[in-house]
Design a protein around this motif. Sequence first.
Motif, PDB file in Angstrom:
ATOM      1  N   GLU A 195     -91.838 -26.425  41.619  1.00  0.00           N
ATOM      2  CA  GLU A 195     -92.199 -26.009  40.261  1.00  0.00           C
ATOM      3  C   GLU A 195     -91.211 -26.568  39.241  1.00  0.00           C
ATOM      4  O   GLU A 195     -91.612 -27.076  38.193  1.00  0.00           O
ATOM      5  N   LYS A 196     -89.933 -26.508  39.559  1.00  0.00           N
ATOM      6  CA  LYS A 196     -88.915 -27.060  38.653  1.00  0.00           C
ATOM      7  C   LYS A 196     -89.048 -28.580  38.568  1.00  0.00           C
ATOM      8  O   LYS A 196     -88.882 -29.165  37.500  1.00  0.00           O
ATOM      9  N   GLN A 197     -89.349 -29.195  39.689  1.00  0.00           N
ATOM     10  CA  GLN A 197     -89.526 -30.651  39.703  1.00  0.00           C
ATOM     11  C   GLN A 197     -90.673 -31.059  38.780  1.00  0.00           C
ATOM     12  O   GLN A 197     -90.556 -32.020  38.022  1.00  0.00           O
ATOM     13  N   GLU A 198     -91.759 -30.316  38.823  1.00  0.00           N
ATOM     14  CA  GLU A 198     -92.903 -30.616  37.962  1.00  0.00           C
ATOM     15  C   GLU A 198     -92.540 -30.442  36.489  1.00  0.00           C
ATOM     16  O   GLU A 198     -92.926 -31.257  35.649  1.00  0.00           O
ATOM     17  N   LEU A 257     -79.234 -26.851  39.814  1.00  0.00           N
ATOM     18  CA  LEU A 257     -80.285 -25.879  39.522  1.00  0.00           C
ATOM     19  C   LEU A 257     -80.283 -25.507  38.046  1.00  0.00           C
ATOM     20  O   LEU A 257     -81.347 -25.385  37.434  1.00  0.00           O
ATOM     21  N   LYS A 258     -79.100 -25.350  37.466  1.00  0.00           N
ATOM     22  CA  LYS A 258     -79.002 -25.049  36.036  1.00  0.00           C
ATOM     23  C   LYS A 258     -79.565 -26.212  35.225  1.00  0.00           C
ATOM     24  O   LYS A 258     -80.273 -25.994  34.242  1.00  0.00           O
ATOM     25  N   ASN A 259     -79.284 -27.444  35.640  1.00  0.00           N
ATOM     26  CA  ASN A 259     -79.815 -28.621  34.952  1.00  0.00           C
ATOM     27  C   ASN A 259     -81.330 -28.735  35.095  1.00  0.00           C
ATOM     28  O   ASN A 259     -81.971 -29.443  34.325  1.00  0.00           O
ATOM     29  N   CYS A 260     -81.883 -28.036  36.066  1.00  0.00           N
ATOM     30  CA  CYS A 260     -83.341 -27.989  36.244  1.00  0.00           C
ATOM     31  C   CYS A 260     -83.957 -26.866  35.409  1.00  0.00           C
ATOM     32  O   CYS A 260     -85.135 -26.551  35.564  1.00  0.00           O
ATOM     33  N   ASN A 261     -83.142 -26.269  34.547  1.00  0.00           N
ATOM     34  CA  ASN A 261     -83.567 -25.142  33.705  1.00  0.00           C
ATOM     35  C   ASN A 261     -83.917 -23.901  34.507  1.00  0.00           C
ATOM     36  O   ASN A 261     -84.767 -23.112  34.101  1.00  0.00           O
ATOM     37  N   MET A 262     -83.264 -23.735  35.633  1.00  0.00           N
ATOM     38  CA  MET A 262     -83.451 -22.520  36.409  1.00  0.00           C
ATOM     39  C   MET A 262     -82.640 -21.418  35.731  1.00  0.00           C
ATOM     40  O   MET A 262     -81.474 -21.615  35.386  1.00  0.00           O
ATOM     41  N   SER A 263     -83.266 -20.294  35.519  1.00  0.00           N
ATOM     42  CA  SER A 263     -82.573 -19.165  34.888  1.00  0.00           C
ATOM     43  C   SER A 263     -81.585 -18.550  35.876  1.00  0.00           C
ATOM     44  O   SER A 263     -81.645 -18.812  37.088  1.00  0.00           O
ATOM     45  N   LEU A 264     -80.706 -17.705  35.363  1.00  0.00           N
ATOM     46  CA  LEU A 264     -79.770 -17.008  36.246  1.00  0.00           C
ATOM     47  C   LEU A 264     -80.526 -16.149  37.251  1.00  0.00           C
ATOM     48  O   LEU A 264     -80.161 -16.106  38.427  1.00  0.00           O
ATOM     49  N   ALA A 265     -81.578 -15.497  36.807  1.00  0.00           N
ATOM     50  CA  ALA A 265     -82.378 -14.666  37.720  1.00  0.00           C
ATOM     51  C   ALA A 265     -83.003 -15.528  38.814  1.00  0.00           C
ATOM     52  O   ALA A 265     -83.033 -15.123  39.981  1.00  0.00           O
ATOM     53  N   GLU A 266     -83.502 -16.705  38.440  1.00  0.00           N
ATOM     54  CA  GLU A 266     -84.092 -17.604  39.433  1.00  0.00           C
ATOM     55  C   GLU A 266     -83.032 -18.114  40.401  1.00  0.00           C
ATOM     56  O   GLU A 266     -83.283 -18.216  41.608  1.00  0.00           O
ATOM     57  N   MET A 267     -81.843 -18.412  39.878  1.00  0.00           N
ATOM     58  CA  MET A 267     -80.771 -18.873  40.766  1.00  0.00           C
ATOM     59  C   MET A 267     -80.354 -17.765  41.727  1.00  0.00           C
ATOM     60  O   MET A 267     -80.100 -18.020  42.903  1.00  0.00           O
ATOM     61  N   LYS A 268     -80.309 -16.528  41.236  1.00  0.00           N
ATOM     62  CA  LYS A 268     -79.974 -15.401  42.115  1.00  0.00           C
ATOM     63  C   LYS A 268     -81.031 -15.241  43.206  1.00  0.00           C
ATOM     64  O   LYS A 268     -80.707 -15.017  44.373  1.00  0.00           O
ATOM     65  N   ARG A 269     -82.284 -15.357  42.823  1.00  0.00           N
ATOM     66  CA  ARG A 269     -83.379 -15.261  43.801  1.00  0.00           C
ATOM     67  C   ARG A 269     -83.270 -16.373  44.831  1.00  0.00           C
ATOM     68  O   ARG A 269     -83.449 -16.153  46.026  1.00  0.00           O
ATOM     69  N   TYR A 270     -82.971 -17.583  44.366  1.00  0.00           N
ATOM     70  CA  TYR A 270     -82.806 -18.722  45.266  1.00  0.00           C
ATOM     71  C   TYR A 270     -81.661 -18.458  46.254  1.00  0.00           C
ATOM     72  O   TYR A 270     -81.800 -18.700  47.446  1.00  0.00           O
ATOM     73  N   LEU A 271     -80.548 -17.926  45.767  1.00  0.00           N
ATOM     74  CA  LEU A 271     -79.415 -17.577  46.632  1.00  0.00           C
ATOM     75  C   LEU A 271     -79.836 -16.547  47.671  1.00  0.00           C
ATOM     76  O   LEU A 271     -79.525 -16.694  48.858  1.00  0.00           O
ATOM     77  N   GLU A 272     -80.559 -15.524  47.216  1.00  0.00           N
ATOM     78  CA  GLU A 272     -81.037 -14.502  48.165  1.00  0.00           C
ATOM     79  C   GLU A 272     -81.880 -15.132  49.264  1.00  0.00           C
ATOM     80  O   GLU A 272     -81.716 -14.810  50.449  1.00  0.00           O
ATOM     81  N   LEU A 273     -82.762 -16.017  48.857  1.00  0.00           N
ATOM     82  CA  LEU A 273     -83.623 -16.687  49.843  1.00  0.00           C
ATOM     83  C   LEU A 273     -82.796 -17.529  50.806  1.00  0.00           C
ATOM     84  O   LEU A 273     -83.063 -17.541  52.014  1.00  0.00           O
ATOM     85  N   CYS A 274     -81.804 -18.234  50.279  1.00  0.00           N
ATOM     86  CA  CYS A 274     -80.949 -19.060  51.145  1.00  0.00           C
ATOM     87  C   CYS A 274     -80.222 -18.212  52.178  1.00  0.00           C
ATOM     88  O   CYS A 274     -80.111 -18.603  53.339  1.00  0.00           O
ATOM     89  N   ILE A 308     -71.014 -12.519  38.749  1.00  0.00           N
ATOM     90  CA  ILE A 308     -72.388 -12.008  38.877  1.00  0.00           C
ATOM     91  C   ILE A 308     -72.962 -12.239  40.275  1.00  0.00           C
ATOM     92  O   ILE A 308     -74.123 -11.941  40.518  1.00  0.00           O
ATOM     93  N   GLY A 309     -72.162 -12.799  41.170  1.00  0.00           N
ATOM     94  CA  GLY A 309     -72.587 -12.944  42.556  1.00  0.00           C
ATOM     95  C   GLY A 309     -73.351 -14.209  42.880  1.00  0.00           C
ATOM     96  O   GLY A 309     -73.957 -14.307  43.947  1.00  0.00           O
ATOM     97  N   LEU A 310     -73.323 -15.192  41.983  1.00  0.00           N
ATOM     98  CA  LEU A 310     -74.017 -16.453  42.279  1.00  0.00           C
ATOM     99  C   LEU A 310     -73.254 -17.317  43.275  1.00  0.00           C
ATOM    100  O   LEU A 310     -73.829 -18.243  43.833  1.00  0.00           O
ATOM    101  N   ILE A 311     -71.995 -17.016  43.457  1.00  0.00           N
ATOM    102  CA  ILE A 311     -71.189 -17.752  44.429  1.00  0.00           C
ATOM    103  C   ILE A 311     -70.767 -16.745  45.498  1.00  0.00           C
ATOM    104  O   ILE A 311     -69.896 -15.906  45.262  1.00  0.00           O
TER     105      ILE A 311
END
Length: 122
Positions: free
Chosen positions: A87-90, A54-71, A24-27
């Motif tokens: 937000e995840k930390q909170e 990130l997954k352990n922080c309950n980040m969804s796949l969509a959120e992880m993809k967005r995070y990757l895009e930002l990186c 799915i392009g997360l890597i």
Amino acid sequence: MYTMKQICNATGMTYETLKFYCNIGLIPNVKRDKNNRRIFDEETLNWIKGLRCLKNCNMSLAEMKRYLELCTEGNETIPVRKVMLAEKQEELRKKIADIEEAIAYIDWKQNFYNDILSGGRC
């Protein structure tokens, strides 16, 4: 270079999850050996370890993809990434507080039952 199996052993991730994340392009920038098997370098191993967090922080796949895009967009997106992580930390801090409250209740209830069983209460 690492094989899929070595990455799974190093991260605790299942083979199926690692393959799914690749598909799915997360890597990003997954390389292949002469037999067309995926191989990973140290940087990619560290990225995969980060995905697991990130997954352990309950980040969804969509959120992880967005995070990757930002990186991949560079340092100018660091403020947005910081907000995402804050937000995840909170959310995690809230979960910790909820768990601590539940543990305190169980501790109280166990002591209450101990008192009853020892004859201290009726």
